[in-house]
Scaffold this motif. Sequence first.
Motif, PDB file in Angstrom:
ATOM      1  N   HIS A  63       0.832  -1.202   0.000  1.00 53.02           N
ATOM      2  CA  HIS A  63       0.000   0.000   0.000  1.00 53.02           C
ATOM      3  C   HIS A  63       0.871   1.259   0.000  1.00 53.02           C
ATOM      4  O   HIS A  63       0.631   2.205  -0.753  1.00 53.02           O
ATOM      5  N   ARG A  84       1.522   4.354  -2.811  1.00 54.62           N
ATOM      6  CA  ARG A  84       1.323   5.776  -2.521  1.00 54.62           C
ATOM      7  C   ARG A  84       2.604   6.576  -2.771  1.00 54.62           C
ATOM      8  O   ARG A  84       2.550   7.700  -3.285  1.00 54.62           O
ATOM      9  N   GLY A  93     -12.434  -1.085  -3.017  1.00 59.60           N
ATOM     10  CA  GLY A  93     -12.313   0.280  -2.493  1.00 59.60           C
ATOM     11  C   GLY A  93     -10.875   0.771  -2.510  1.00 59.60           C
ATOM     12  O   GLY A  93     -10.582   1.871  -2.975  1.00 59.60           O
ATOM     13  N   ASP A  94      -9.933  -0.065  -2.014  1.00 57.78           N
ATOM     14  CA  ASP A  94      -8.520   0.321  -2.016  1.00 57.78           C
ATOM     15  C   ASP A  94      -8.025   0.511  -3.448  1.00 57.78           C
ATOM     16  O   ASP A  94      -7.280   1.452  -3.743  1.00 57.78           O
ATOM     17  N   ALA A 128      -9.703   1.394  -6.092  1.00 57.62           N
ATOM     18  CA  ALA A 128     -10.233   2.647  -6.647  1.00 57.62           C
ATOM     19  C   ALA A 128      -9.519   3.847  -6.038  1.00 57.62           C
ATOM     20  O   ALA A 128      -9.088   4.771  -6.728  1.00 57.62           O
ATOM     21  N   ARG A 129      -9.353   3.823  -4.718  1.00 53.97           N
ATOM     22  CA  ARG A 129      -8.743   4.933  -4.006  1.00 53.97           C
ATOM     23  C   ARG A 129      -7.282   5.137  -4.442  1.00 53.97           C
ATOM     24  O   ARG A 129      -6.862   6.253  -4.770  1.00 53.97           O
ATOM     25  N   LEU A 130      -6.525   4.047  -4.472  1.00 56.95           N
ATOM     26  CA  LEU A 130      -5.110   4.151  -4.839  1.00 56.95           C
ATOM     27  C   LEU A 130      -4.952   4.535  -6.315  1.00 56.95           C
ATOM     28  O   LEU A 130      -3.996   5.219  -6.685  1.00 56.95           O
ATOM     29  N   THR A 136      -6.678   6.600  -7.991  1.00 57.39           N
ATOM     30  CA  THR A 136      -6.898   8.032  -8.224  1.00 57.39           C
ATOM     31  C   THR A 136      -5.698   8.875  -7.800  1.00 57.39           C
ATOM     32  O   THR A 136      -5.680  10.080  -7.984  1.00 57.39           O
ATOM     33  N   GLN A 137      -4.679   8.235  -7.197  1.00 55.96           N
ATOM     34  CA  GLN A 137      -3.610   9.034  -6.611  1.00 55.96           C
ATOM     35  C   GLN A 137      -2.488   9.367  -7.580  1.00 55.96           C
ATOM     36  O   GLN A 137      -1.536  10.052  -7.218  1.00 55.96           O
TER      37      GLN A 137
END
Lengths: 330, 330, 330
Positions: free
Chosen positions: A189, A193, A216-217, A219-221, A223-224
Amino acid sequence: MTQVTLETHNKIAAITSDFKGKDIISLDQFSAEDLQTLFAVTGKMKQLVLNHESSQLLAGYMVSLLFFEPSSRTFGSFASAVKRLGGQTLDIQNPEIVTSTSKGESFEDTIRVFEAYSDVIVLRHRTSGAAKQAAKAAQFVPVINAGDGTNEHPTQTLLDLYTLYEQFGRLDSLNGLLVGDAYNSRTIHSLIRGLSLFPNNTLYLLSPVQLRLTRGDFARLSTQGVKLIEISSEKDIPRECHFWYWTRVQQERFASPDEYHSAVQNSLIVTPHLLHDYAKQDMILMDPLPRVGTIDPAVDGDERAVYLKSQIRNGLYTRMALLALILGKV
Amino acid sequence: MTQVTLETHNKIAAITSDFKGKDIISLDQFSAEDLQTLFAVTGKMKQLVLNHESSQLLAGYMVSLLFFEPSSRTFGSFASAVKRLGGQTLDIQNPEIVTSTSKGESFEDTIRVFEAYSDVIVLRHRTSGAAKQAAKAAQFVPVINAGDGTNEHPTQTLLDLYTLYEQFGRLDSLNGLLVGDAYNSRTIHSLIRGLSLFPNNTLYLLSPVQLRLTRGDFARLSTQGVKLIEISSEKDIPRECHFWYWTRVQQERFASPDEYHSAVQNSLIVTPHLLHDYAKQDMILMDPLPRVGTIDPAVDGDERAVYLKSQIRNGLYTRMALLALILGKV
Amino acid sequence: MTQVTLETHNKIAAITSDFKGKDIISLDQFSAEDLQTLFAVTGKMKQLVLNHESSQLLAGYMVSLLFFEPSSRTFGSFASAVKRLGGQTLDIQNPEIVTSTSKGESFEDTIRVFEAYSDVIVLRHRTSGAAKQAAKAAQFVPVINAGDGTNEHPTQTLLDLYTLYEQFGRLDSLNGLLVGDAYNSRTIHSLIRGLSLFPNNTLYLLSPVQLRLTRGDFARLSTQGVKLIEISSEKDIPRECHFWYWTRVQQERFASPDEYHSAVQNSLIVTPHLLHDYAKQDMILMDPLPRVGTIDPAVDGDERAVYLKSQIRNGLYTRMALLALILGKV
């Protein structure tokens, strides 16, 4: 008291080119510029060690190493980092047994006691969030998170990023393969990031079905700033990867031995054969260690295998640099 | 990789006047000349400690003390030796609990991790052969055997030999009495081998019947250059012994408590009376410690009793000399 | 041997302005003048730490920290004290497991082994009288009592006295409130004795009925020069107290959990409300820590609360001063 609260707030804040006095709790505190600063110092630290220079940069400074859970690598590299710079350590391993917590002392009080004896606290703890809790308790000295449960282990990611930076001279435009327990692994993770801070990186994820990133992870990661691509078999590993990053399946994350063994059986192990078939010549093979069911020792002699060579040594150099920066010595 | 293999081979090889970078695994690596070299340096180290000189000979050097089994004396003297010379230690006691071996990491990987953080590895381990295994795993730094199971504990024998050398000015033409568990004791076996390097030594062996040297060991050791004579009672102790070397009967070597107690009951204890009746005035009484059922504390005041005086202190001086030689600092 | 015995006698004797080479076993060794000497040096040590001066006062000196029972604060402050002065430590925590005592070695032999490797021994032990026993065994180096069972913990009292001295500029003509387990607490007993060295002190004692001083202790301590007054409720706390000294009720002192809980239920806890109602503005609130059921964390922000601030830090400075004096370095 207002002043102390403010100071504490600032301690955990973003680094923004100023390391001095900051707590290091999360990779999220670092910008791309902060990493460049850290890596420039790391390179100097490497030279210092290789030349056996007897540095006195941290002379007169005391660093408490509070390891509430065992970790040979992280303890060893922090202890070595402090001492290589002429500083001193206060070593407490398994302090739940050794310290007053066995007499009922609160975690905050223990932190404040060691704060009184030292200039930096390095904390390893089983509980997610313990590092932030310690940073709040410590009013005058910075706290470095050396791994708090499944939450974060920022210095591991810093050394991983430095290993890539040293090899390729950049942290952008890299293709990487991340293998193992993407569901639980804090190192995977955090690495995602960290690489999200730089443009044009693509990461391929290969995990047993039950250990993939949650939707969820993912999708979230995604977008970074990094491109994430899940693959489902070794046959999908693209030849152009600059690095492979292997992680073990951690038994302690599973409810039952059966579930663990099922996950392990579906895990991919690096062999000379796999390297030959899917890796290009100038890539590097990384592992945060310990190596348990991840890489066949027959691979160790391959010059692309850096896990027991530059990667582990970079843990020392990176932590030296971080300590020197936090104490305002460079 | 060829180069590394060669280097590893050379590391464990005979010293032949060149200590630098060598592993110290076995007493068999030492020639009489090597011992003379070591003892000359040891004498200087003794002066340094007695004068409280603040040496920086090992400044900038890190020594990992990996103690997989407890040993207060050996740990303490190695730690003290490193620090007295201005070096630093990375202390891991009971690392089977503390390190990643509890997560399934291989012994070789643990060694290579600590190799990355330090310049020398000092290893204590329960398993015979562990030191050699570690020396093979470590590719760049020397490994010192601080005792591996029933196999060897070379620095114990080095300090024993230095104690004799300091007392008598030579290691030849000595008569010694070795008492206790000749069957199991690695210190007795090693001392015999060490004294075999010098001419004209005679060693008398006195053990309970069940703890005598095997016929094979007796024959083998007898061919190495020392004269071995078994005796069966205190009445046979010759007056002309230059030294007595007492060893305890180790409970952990016996299958049952009954066998242990039977051996202990037949063991000889040094008393003021025994010294008076059988020892000459200028001999010395040695014990590798811990002293459990070997020597009556009433003997401690006798000036011939060196076990808690020069013998234990020589452990510090000898290890300082060995570290300085291995790191090429003298 | 006569000489050694004499020397040992002198080592544990009264200090009478000469700290060098003395064992520190009991507060009874200190005169008012000795405390003044110690506190003058303590003030200098505080400045040294606050200025991050890299002292080499103890360079070349080795201090064994033999902690046979866990104590985070005392271990940490002694280790930090040695290292802040450029000295080295030999750390043995829980040595009953680690050392040869597990093989049956006598306590005296263990002490003499560490004596051979170091210049001072700091001993923490569960058994009352262990420090004196160690001081007798050690023939050449001083022993510092870092707490031996329910007997004494003199450096705790030295830091408590220094905290009062620093705050009020004197150790006479003070009024204090001592709360908690007066029956068992070695810190309360020792603090009373320390303040008895100075004229015109009055101490109020407030404890649950079952934890009051015995009539014998009350009578004996009353004759030593301090005025003791027992009170039975918070309502009796006089406003003019210069300090409050709170101690926890230690579960390990009770025969049954019921008796312990009964004592705890009758114990007084410091709250902001209690401070507001009964404490004057320029008093200080002290606690030897760990704080378990003694002081509400809501009090921590009050500037009168020194337990996690100057009091704990003074433990470091006092021990630095003591070590420097004993080793004849100031």
